[in-house]
Design an enzyme around this catalytic site. Structure first.
Site, short mmCIF file in Angstrom:
data_model
loop_
_atom_site.label_atom_id
_atom_site.label_comp_id
_atom_site.label_asym_id
_atom_site.label_seq_id
_atom_site.Cartn_x
_atom_site.Cartn_y
_atom_site.Cartn_z
N CYS A 1 0.98 -4.30 -8.70
CA CYS A 1 2.28 -4.46 -8.02
C CYS A 1 2.20 -5.56 -6.95
O CYS A 1 2.04 -6.72 -7.30
CB CYS A 1 2.75 -3.11 -7.49
SG CYS A 1 4.53 -3.09 -7.30
N HIS B 1 2.08 0.87 -10.85
CA HIS B 1 1.13 1.67 -10.06
C HIS B 1 0.46 2.71 -10.95
O HIS B 1 1.07 3.74 -11.23
CB HIS B 1 1.87 2.42 -8.96
CG HIS B 1 2.41 1.55 -7.89
ND1 HIS B 1 1.77 1.37 -6.69
CD2 HIS B 1 3.53 0.81 -7.83
CE1 HIS B 1 2.47 0.56 -5.93
NE2 HIS B 1 3.55 0.21 -6.60
N GLU C 1 -2.06 4.44 -9.91
CA GLU C 1 -2.55 5.49 -8.99
C GLU C 1 -1.49 6.55 -8.77
O GLU C 1 -1.80 7.66 -8.34
CB GLU C 1 -3.03 4.86 -7.67
CG GLU C 1 -1.97 4.49 -6.65
CD GLU C 1 -1.18 3.24 -7.02
OE1 GLU C 1 -1.34 2.71 -8.11
OE2 GLU C 1 -0.34 2.83 -6.19
#
Ligand code: GLN
Length: 197
Positions: free
Chosen positions: A78, A178, A180
Site C-alpha cells: 500500500c 494489506h 496483514e
C-alpha cells in the site's frame, strides 16, 4: 532468520505479528545499521507522504536503496508500494512530486479506489504466489510498469475496471493491498523464500 519492518509510521506492528507467527524474528527498523542484520525488509502501509518524509529526515534513504540494489528482498504494501515507485500520480492533481525511493520502474496512482469508506476486500491472483485474500484501504493502483518491473496481479473493480495491484522487479515486490489485515500468510512465505536464496 530476521526480517525487518520499517517502523516509522503505519501498520508495522501487524506485519511483525504475522512474521512471528511464521517463526521469523521481526526487527523494527528505525536506523540504517539495523539493515545489516535482516534478510528482507517490509515497508508497511500507512500514509506515504509521512513515511517518505520520515525516511528522508532520518537519513535512511541511501541505506535502503543500497540494501535493495544489493539484491535483498523488499516488500512494499500500500503506502509502502508508493514509496518503492519511480512515479506517483494523484487522480486529481497529477504527479505528486512527493519523496519516494524510486527503486521500482512502476507508476502508482494514489487513492485510486476513492475514499476510506470505499475500502474493500478481494481475492487477487498474484503470479508466483497464487490466490491471496487482500484488504484495500485507500489503496493505490499500479498504473504502469516498465522493464525490468512487471505487473503480477490485477483486479476487476466495478467502478474503475481492470487495474494492476501487484508488481515485481527482481526481488522487489509492490502490492496495493494489506495482507496483514486479512492475515493471509502467502505473501510472507514468498518473501521468506526469497530471503533464503
Ligand atoms: N492512501 C495512502 C497513501 O496514499 C495509502 C493507504 C494505505 O497504506 N493503506 O499514502
Amino acid at each position: 532468520m530476521k526480517i525487518g519492518v520499517l517502523a516509522l509510521q503505519g501498520d508495522y506492528l501487524e506485519h511483525a505479528q504475522l512474521l512471528k507467527e511464521l517463526g521469523v524474528e521481526a526487527v523494527y527498523v528505525k536506523r540504517s545499521e539495523q539493515l545489516r542484520e535482516i534478510k528482507a525488509l517490509i515497508i508497511p502501509g500507512g500514509e506515504s507522504t509521512t513515511i517518505g518524509n520520515l525516511i528522508s529526515q532520518m537519513g535512511l534513504s541511501q541505506a535502503i536503496v543500497k540494501y535493495a540494489e544489493e539484491g535483498n528482498p523488499v516488500l512494499g504494501t500500500c503506502a509502502g508500494a508508493i514509496i518503492l515507485a519511480k512515479k506517483v500520480i494523484d487522480r486529481v492533481v497529477g504527479e505528486t512530486g512527493q519523496f519516494t525511493l524510486g527503486l521500482m520502474n512502476i507508476a502508482v496512482t494514489r487513492n485510486a479506489f476513492g475514499r476510506q469508506n470505499e475500502s474493500f476486500e478481494a481475492t487477487v491472483y498474484v503470479e508466483d504466489i497464487g490466490e491471496v485474500r487482500a484488504a484495500f484501504i485507500r489503496a493505490p493502483v499500479i498504473s504502469d510498469a516498465w522493464s525490468p518491473a512487471k505487473i503480477t496481479g490485477y483486479i476487476d473493480h466495478p467502478a474503475i475496471g481492470r487495474v494492476g495491484v501487484a508488481a515485481k522487479q527482481g526481488s522487489l515486490i509492490a502490492i496495493s493491498f494489506h495482507p496483514e489485515i486479512t492475515g493471509d500468510k502467502q505473501i510472507y512465505e514468498y518473501l521468506i523464500s526469497l530471503a533464503k536464496k
